[in-house]
Design a protein around this motif. Sequence first.
Motif, mmCIF file in Angstrom:
data_model
loop_
_atom_site.group_PDB
_atom_site.id
_atom_site.type_symbol
_atom_site.label_atom_id
_atom_site.label_comp_id
_atom_site.label_asym_id
_atom_site.label_seq_id
_atom_site.Cartn_x
_atom_site.Cartn_y
_atom_site.Cartn_z
ATOM 1 N N VAL A 199 0.835 -1.192 0.000
ATOM 2 C CA VAL A 199 0.000 0.000 0.000
ATOM 3 C C VAL A 199 0.875 1.249 0.000
ATOM 4 O O VAL A 199 1.889 1.300 0.705
ATOM 5 C CB VAL A 199 -0.952 0.006 1.221
ATOM 6 C CG1 VAL A 199 -0.194 -0.130 2.529
ATOM 7 C CG2 VAL A 199 -1.821 1.261 1.232
ATOM 8 N N LEU A 258 -1.033 0.888 -8.763
ATOM 9 C CA LEU A 258 -2.149 -0.035 -8.951
ATOM 10 C C LEU A 258 -1.780 -1.142 -9.935
ATOM 11 O O LEU A 258 -2.144 -2.306 -9.737
ATOM 12 C CB LEU A 258 -3.381 0.729 -9.450
ATOM 13 C CG LEU A 258 -4.015 1.709 -8.456
ATOM 14 C CD1 LEU A 258 -5.002 2.625 -9.182
ATOM 15 C CD2 LEU A 258 -4.706 0.974 -7.313
ATOM 16 N N TYR A 286 -2.236 -1.052 -3.282
ATOM 17 C CA TYR A 286 -3.430 -0.344 -2.851
ATOM 18 C C TYR A 286 -3.067 1.109 -2.560
ATOM 19 O O TYR A 286 -1.900 1.438 -2.347
ATOM 20 C CB TYR A 286 -4.014 -0.977 -1.583
ATOM 21 C CG TYR A 286 -4.635 -2.342 -1.796
ATOM 22 C CD1 TYR A 286 -5.998 -2.554 -1.580
ATOM 23 C CD2 TYR A 286 -3.863 -3.436 -2.198
ATOM 24 C CE1 TYR A 286 -6.574 -3.809 -1.762
ATOM 25 C CE2 TYR A 286 -4.421 -4.694 -2.384
ATOM 26 C CZ TYR A 286 -5.778 -4.869 -2.168
ATOM 27 O OH TYR A 286 -6.351 -6.112 -2.357
ATOM 28 N N ARG A 342 -9.295 -1.307 -4.395
ATOM 29 C CA ARG A 342 -7.902 -0.967 -4.069
ATOM 30 C C ARG A 342 -7.791 0.203 -3.094
ATOM 31 O O ARG A 342 -6.706 0.758 -2.936
ATOM 32 C CB ARG A 342 -7.140 -0.607 -5.349
ATOM 33 C CG ARG A 342 -7.013 -1.734 -6.328
ATOM 34 C CD ARG A 342 -6.137 -2.873 -5.818
ATOM 35 N NE ARG A 342 -5.930 -3.812 -6.900
ATOM 36 C CZ ARG A 342 -4.994 -3.666 -7.824
ATOM 37 N NH1 ARG A 342 -4.163 -2.633 -7.765
ATOM 38 N NH2 ARG A 342 -4.874 -4.550 -8.788
ATOM 39 N N THR A 380 -13.730 -1.253 2.054
ATOM 40 C CA THR A 380 -12.366 -0.975 2.524
ATOM 41 C C THR A 380 -11.919 -2.009 3.555
ATOM 42 O O THR A 380 -10.735 -2.345 3.626
ATOM 43 C CB THR A 380 -12.232 0.443 3.102
ATOM 44 O OG1 THR A 380 -13.188 0.644 4.151
ATOM 45 C CG2 THR A 380 -12.413 1.503 2.021
ATOM 46 N N ASN A 389 -10.975 -4.999 1.550
ATOM 47 C CA ASN A 389 -9.684 -4.724 0.906
ATOM 48 C C ASN A 389 -8.524 -4.951 1.869
ATOM 49 O O ASN A 389 -7.474 -5.491 1.493
ATOM 50 C CB ASN A 389 -9.639 -3.281 0.388
ATOM 51 C CG ASN A 389 -10.581 -3.042 -0.771
ATOM 52 O OD1 ASN A 389 -11.088 -3.967 -1.385
ATOM 53 N ND2 ASN A 389 -10.837 -1.768 -1.063
ATOM 54 N N LEU A 397 -5.527 -7.666 1.251
ATOM 55 C CA LEU A 397 -4.119 -7.303 1.161
ATOM 56 C C LEU A 397 -3.304 -7.961 2.262
ATOM 57 O O LEU A 397 -2.280 -8.599 2.008
ATOM 58 C CB LEU A 397 -3.956 -5.778 1.229
ATOM 59 C CG LEU A 397 -2.514 -5.260 1.308
ATOM 60 C CD1 LEU A 397 -1.692 -5.699 0.100
ATOM 61 C CD2 LEU A 397 -2.500 -3.738 1.452
#
Length: 262
Positions: free
Chosen positions: A152, A167, A172, A198, A245, A248, A252
């Motif tokens: 990220v 990306l 992210y 993302r 989120t 996400n 991740l």
Amino acid sequence: MLIDSHCHLDRLKTAPDQASLQEIIAAAKARDIAYFLCVNVRQQGFTDMKQKMAAFDEVFLSAGVHPLDVQDGLNIDEVEQFARDEKVIAIGETGLDYFYANETKALQQQCFEQQIALAVKVEKPLIIHTRDAREDTINFLKQGNADRVGGVLHCFTESWEMAKEALDLGFYISVSGIVTFKNAGDLRNVIRKVPKDRLLVETDSPYLAPVPHRGKENQPAFVRDVAEFVAELRGEKYPDLAQYTTENFFNLFKDAARLTGR
């Protein structure tokens, strides 16, 4: 529920002991924030951070050295030991900062390369800090095969072009309270474009408190303000943004998903 995907709970002046830290976490939970990623910035601070967070199952950890702290040294073997701790779900905060410390540019690059390699070795995603180093940041991620583990770009303030390159590497984009600031027009345009699958939200607590908390020490509870602002900015409903989120985050940080049984 929400997740504060990047905070420094061990650095809160308003939480110098376990009792006050418990109050900070309880205040966040009252606003539907269920989990927290407490991010390491100094190698010498990891053990103390781990001890402070030991009582909180809802707090995950990272291990790494911030580009503004590389002058204190980087023992990559020791960072690897930290990285293999069960609660550590990411490598970082690492990256490049030529705005505040251009004089340590070469050392920053060396430490960044080492931490990218470590992330690939232990198969944990990267948490990236970048400022005035767009091209070098992306190039080092490409050269280090960072796309194998992803990561990220936290507290994102850069261009859409950089976001797109990140990306494309499987990274992210995380948005902080900066997006609520009056002068954040360019950033808002970027955040509108980030794909739903993302995007992350964060506080970077205790820094960068969002509107309407400017001037206060930032707290994880304030990630709710960031999320509500971003939802409105993107023309979405807050519950939907909170849900995706959160998904996400666990997509991740797969070790976090393992620890919570998701």
